[in-house]
Design an enzyme around this catalytic site. Structure first.
Site, PDB file in Angstrom:
ATOM      1  N   ALA A   1       0.858  -1.187   0.000  1.00 56.80           N
ATOM      2  CA  ALA A   1       0.000   0.000   0.000  1.00 56.80           C
ATOM      3  C   ALA A   1       0.894   1.236   0.000  1.00 56.80           C
ATOM      4  O   ALA A   1       1.605   1.495   0.975  1.00 56.80           O
ATOM      5  CB  ALA A   1      -0.917   0.000   1.212  1.00 56.80           C
TER       6      ALA A   1
ATOM      7  N   ASP B   1      -3.069  -8.026  -4.028  1.00 56.57           N
ATOM      8  CA  ASP B   1      -3.241  -6.594  -4.236  1.00 56.57           C
ATOM      9  C   ASP B   1      -4.107  -6.025  -3.123  1.00 56.57           C
ATOM     10  O   ASP B   1      -4.990  -6.717  -2.585  1.00 56.57           O
ATOM     11  CB  ASP B   1      -3.904  -6.320  -5.583  1.00 56.57           C
ATOM     12  CG  ASP B   1      -2.950  -6.508  -6.749  1.00 56.57           C
ATOM     13  OD1 ASP B   1      -1.737  -6.714  -6.509  1.00 56.57           O
ATOM     14  OD2 ASP B   1      -3.410  -6.448  -7.911  1.00 56.57           O
TER      15      ASP B   1
ATOM     16  N   GLN C   1      -7.988 -15.155 -13.828  1.00 56.97           N
ATOM     17  CA  GLN C   1      -8.455 -13.778 -13.961  1.00 56.97           C
ATOM     18  C   GLN C   1      -9.929 -13.772 -14.344  1.00 56.97           C
ATOM     19  O   GLN C   1     -10.352 -14.459 -15.277  1.00 56.97           O
ATOM     20  CB  GLN C   1      -7.620 -13.066 -15.028  1.00 56.97           C
ATOM     21  CG  GLN C   1      -7.319 -11.623 -14.752  1.00 56.97           C
ATOM     22  CD  GLN C   1      -8.439 -10.684 -15.198  1.00 56.97           C
ATOM     23  OE1 GLN C   1      -9.470 -11.130 -15.700  1.00 56.97           O
ATOM     24  NE2 GLN C   1      -8.232  -9.396 -15.013  1.00 56.97           N
TER      25      GLN C   1
ATOM     26  N   THR D   1      -4.572 -11.527 -23.043  1.00 60.64           N
ATOM     27  CA  THR D   1      -3.722 -10.344 -23.213  1.00 60.64           C
ATOM     28  C   THR D   1      -2.296 -10.635 -22.740  1.00 60.64           C
ATOM     29  O   THR D   1      -1.705  -9.882 -21.960  1.00 60.64           O
ATOM     30  CB  THR D   1      -4.302  -9.146 -22.440  1.00 60.64           C
ATOM     31  OG1 THR D   1      -4.479  -9.514 -21.069  1.00 60.64           O
ATOM     32  CG2 THR D   1      -5.629  -8.717 -23.029  1.00 60.64           C
TER      33      THR D   1
ATOM     34  N   GLU E   1       2.325  -8.775 -14.036  1.00 61.16           N
ATOM     35  CA  GLU E   1       1.354  -9.827 -14.362  1.00 61.16           C
ATOM     36  C   GLU E   1       1.730 -10.553 -15.652  1.00 61.16           C
ATOM     37  O   GLU E   1       1.517 -11.769 -15.769  1.00 61.16           O
ATOM     38  CB  GLU E   1      -0.042  -9.230 -14.484  1.00 61.16           C
ATOM     39  CG  GLU E   1      -1.133 -10.276 -14.683  1.00 61.16           C
ATOM     40  CD  GLU E   1      -2.521  -9.673 -14.538  1.00 61.16           C
ATOM     41  OE1 GLU E   1      -3.020  -9.644 -13.398  1.00 61.16           O
ATOM     42  OE2 GLU E   1      -3.088  -9.221 -15.559  1.00 61.16           O
TER      43      GLU E   1
ATOM     44  N   ASN F   1      -7.905   7.429 -11.198  1.00 58.60           N
ATOM     45  CA  ASN F   1      -7.705   8.876 -11.289  1.00 58.60           C
ATOM     46  C   ASN F   1      -7.419   9.501  -9.924  1.00 58.60           C
ATOM     47  O   ASN F   1      -6.851  10.594  -9.841  1.00 58.60           O
ATOM     48  CB  ASN F   1      -8.934   9.547 -11.908  1.00 58.60           C
ATOM     49  CG  ASN F   1     -10.196   9.270 -11.115  1.00 58.60           C
ATOM     50  OD1 ASN F   1     -10.400   8.151 -10.643  1.00 58.60           O
ATOM     51  ND2 ASN F   1     -11.055  10.283 -10.981  1.00 58.60           N
ATOM     52  N   LEU F   2      -7.782   8.787  -8.856  1.00 60.67           N
ATOM     53  CA  LEU F   2      -7.560   9.302  -7.504  1.00 60.67           C
ATOM     54  C   LEU F   2      -6.299   8.750  -6.855  1.00 60.67           C
ATOM     55  O   LEU F   2      -5.647   9.438  -6.061  1.00 60.67           O
ATOM     56  CB  LEU F   2      -8.761   8.978  -6.610  1.00 60.67           C
ATOM     57  CG  LEU F   2     -10.101   9.599  -7.006  1.00 60.67           C
ATOM     58  CD1 LEU F   2     -11.195   9.113  -6.072  1.00 60.67           C
ATOM     59  CD2 LEU F   2     -10.014  11.133  -6.987  1.00 60.67           C
ATOM     60  N   VAL F   3      -5.952   7.510  -7.161  1.00 57.15           N
ATOM     61  CA  VAL F   3      -4.861   6.858  -6.426  1.00 57.15           C
ATOM     62  C   VAL F   3      -3.549   6.779  -7.191  1.00 57.15           C
ATOM     63  O   VAL F   3      -2.500   6.525  -6.588  1.00 57.15           O
ATOM     64  CB  VAL F   3      -5.277   5.439  -5.989  1.00 57.15           C
ATOM     65  CG1 VAL F   3      -6.459   5.498  -5.041  1.00 57.15           C
ATOM     66  CG2 VAL F   3      -5.593   4.554  -7.193  1.00 57.15           C
TER      67      VAL F   3
END
EC number: 2.4.1.87
Length: 371
Positions: free
Chosen positions: A138, A228, A250, A262, A320, A365-367
Site C-alpha cells: 500500500a 493486491d 483472472q 492479453t 502480471e 484517477n484518484l490513487v
C-alpha cells in the site's frame, strides 16, 4: 586229469570267498552311496519346497498387511486421527461442479465452491499447526483508499482458525491504520522506497517479496499468499487454497481461449508468449504457495523485468505479464476459480456460487499519480 592238492584247493576257495565278499561289500557300499545321494536330493527338494511355501505365505501375508495398513490409514484420515496429508481425491470432488472446468490438462485441481471437503482439510491442517503469511503493498493514496478495508476483511475471512502473519509494505508507515486483529493473527509493517510510477511499484514488489522471503518469511510461515490491496474479502478464504504453487484465474478471461488472452506478444520482451501457446490467464492480484516456490517465482519474474529494462521495453501488464510467462513453464499445482477474486462489474454468472474476494472500485484517477 590233474589232481589239485588239497591245501591249494583250500587256498583257491578262500581266495574266491574273499573276492566274493569284497564284491558284495563294494556293491553294498555303492547302494548305500546311492541311497545317501537320493536322500540328500529328497531332503533338498523338501527344504526348497518349504522355503517356497513360507516365502509365498510371507508375500501374501505382507500384501494383506499392507492392504490393512492402507485401509487403517484411510480410516484414520476419515476420523482425523492421522497427520498423513490427504490425497487429492480424498478432499477434492470435481463431479460436484460439472458445468465448469475443474481439472487442468496436467491434473492440477481448479478449486470451485462445492468441490472441496472443508472438514477433512481443516482437521489435517489444524494438527499441522500451520502459519500462513499474506503480503500486501500500500503506497501513496492506496493507503487511505484501500488498506484498512483489506486488512479488516482479511482478519475476518483469511485462514480462520489458523496462525496468520500479515506483511504490510508501505512507503509511509506513519499512515498505518489501526486494525484490531484476531488472537491468532499478527502484523508486521515494513517501509519501502516510493517509486514515481505505479508501474514501477507494481514490478518492484517482486523484488521486495523475494528479499523478505530470504530475510525472514521463510522461517516464519509454511505458506505465503501475495495479494493486491484494492480488493476486499467477502467470505472464507481457507485451507482449500493451500498448495506448493497456487495461481488465480483472472475473472474477465476465465472463459476465453488462449489466443484471446492479453499475454505479452512482443518477442523482444522476456514475458513474450506466442499465439498458440498458453493455458490460462492468471491474475497477479492473488498468488501463493510455499515460501521456496514463491521465492523462485519472484526471482524469475524480476529477472524478466530487469531484462526488459535493458531492452527499453515494458511488458503490457507489467509484473502480471511476467507472472503468466512463469506459470507457462512452471505449472501451478493448484488453481483458484474466479470466485476467489471476482469483479462484480462482470455481473454474477450462474457458475459463480460464492465470491471469496471482490475487486474494489478502481479509482485510478484518484490513487495513481500517472494514470
Amino acid at each position: 586229469m590233474v589232481t589239485m592238492p588239497q591245501d591249494l584247493h583250500v587256498k583257491v576257495s578262500m581266495s574266491r570267498s574273499k573276492s566274493e565278499t569284497s564284491l558284495l561289500s563294494s556293491r553294498s557300499g555303492s547302494q548305500e552311496k546311492i541311497m545317501n545321494v537320493k536322500g540328500k536330493i529328497i531332503l533338498s527338494v523338501l527344504m526348497v519346497s518349504t522355503v517356497l511355501v513360507v516365502f509365498w505365505e510371507y508375500v501374501n501375508r505382507t500384501h494383506s498387511y499392507q492392504e490393512e495398513d492402507i485401509e487403517r490409514a484411510r480410516e484414520k484420515g476419515r476420523n482425523g486421527d492421522s497427520i498423513v496429508e490427504p490425497q487429492l481425491w480424498d478432499w477434492f470432488n470435481p463431479k460436484n461442479r460439472p458445468e465448469v472446468l475443474t481439472v487442468t490438462p496436467w491434473k492440477a485441481p481448479i478449486v470451485w465452491e462445492g468441490t472441496y471437503d472443508t472438514a477433512l482439510l481443516e482437521k489435517y491442517y489444524a494438527r499441522q499447526k500451520i502459519t500462513v503469511g499474506l503480503t500486501v503493498f500500500a503506497v501513496g493514496k492506496y493507503i487511505e483508499h484501500y488498506l484498512e478495508d483489506f486488512l479488516e476483511s482479511a482478519n475476518k475471512y483469511f485462514m480462520v482458525g489458523h496462525r496468520v502473519i500479515f506483511y504490510v509494505m508501505m512507503d509511509d508507515t506513519s499512515r498505518m491504520p489501526a486494525v484490531h486483529l484476531s488472537p491468532l493473527h499478527s502484523l508486521q509493517v515494513f517501509e519501502i522506497r516510493s517509486e514515481k510510477r505505479w508501474q514501477d511499484i507494481s514490478m518492484m514488489r517482486m523484488k521486495t517479496i523475494g528479499e523478505h522471503i530470504l530475510d525472514h518469511i521463510q522461517h516464519e510461515v509454511d505458506f505465503l499468499f501475495c495479494m493486491d490491496v484494492d480488493q476486499v474479502f467477502q467470505d472464507n478464504f481457507g485451507v482449500e487454497t493451500l498448495g506448493q504453487l497456487v495461481a488465480q484465474l483472472q475473472a474477465w478471461w476465465y472463459k476465453a481461449s488462449p489466443d484471446e488472452f492479453t499475454y505479452e506478444r512482443r518477442e523482444l520482451s522476456a514475458a513474450y508468449i506466442p499465439f498458440g501457446e498458453g493455458d490460462f490467464y492468471y491474475h497477479a492480484a492473488v498468488f501463493g504457495g510455499t515460501p521456496v516456490h514463491i521465492l523462485n517465482l519472484t526471482r524469475e519474474c524480476f529477472k524478466g523485468i530487469l531484462q526488459d529494462k535493458k531492452h527499453d521495453i515494458e511488458a503490457q501488464w507489467h509484473d502480471e505479464s511476467h507472472l503468466n510467462k512463469y506459470f507457462l513453464f512452471n505449472k501451478p499445482t493448484k488453481i483458484l476459480s474466479p470466485e476467489y477474486c471476482w469483479d462484480y462489474h462482470i455481473g454474477l454468472p450462474s457458475d459463480i456460487k460464492n465470491v471469496k474476494i471482490a475487486w474494489q472500485t478502481k479509482e485510478y484517477n484518484l490513487v495513481r499519480s500517472n494514470v
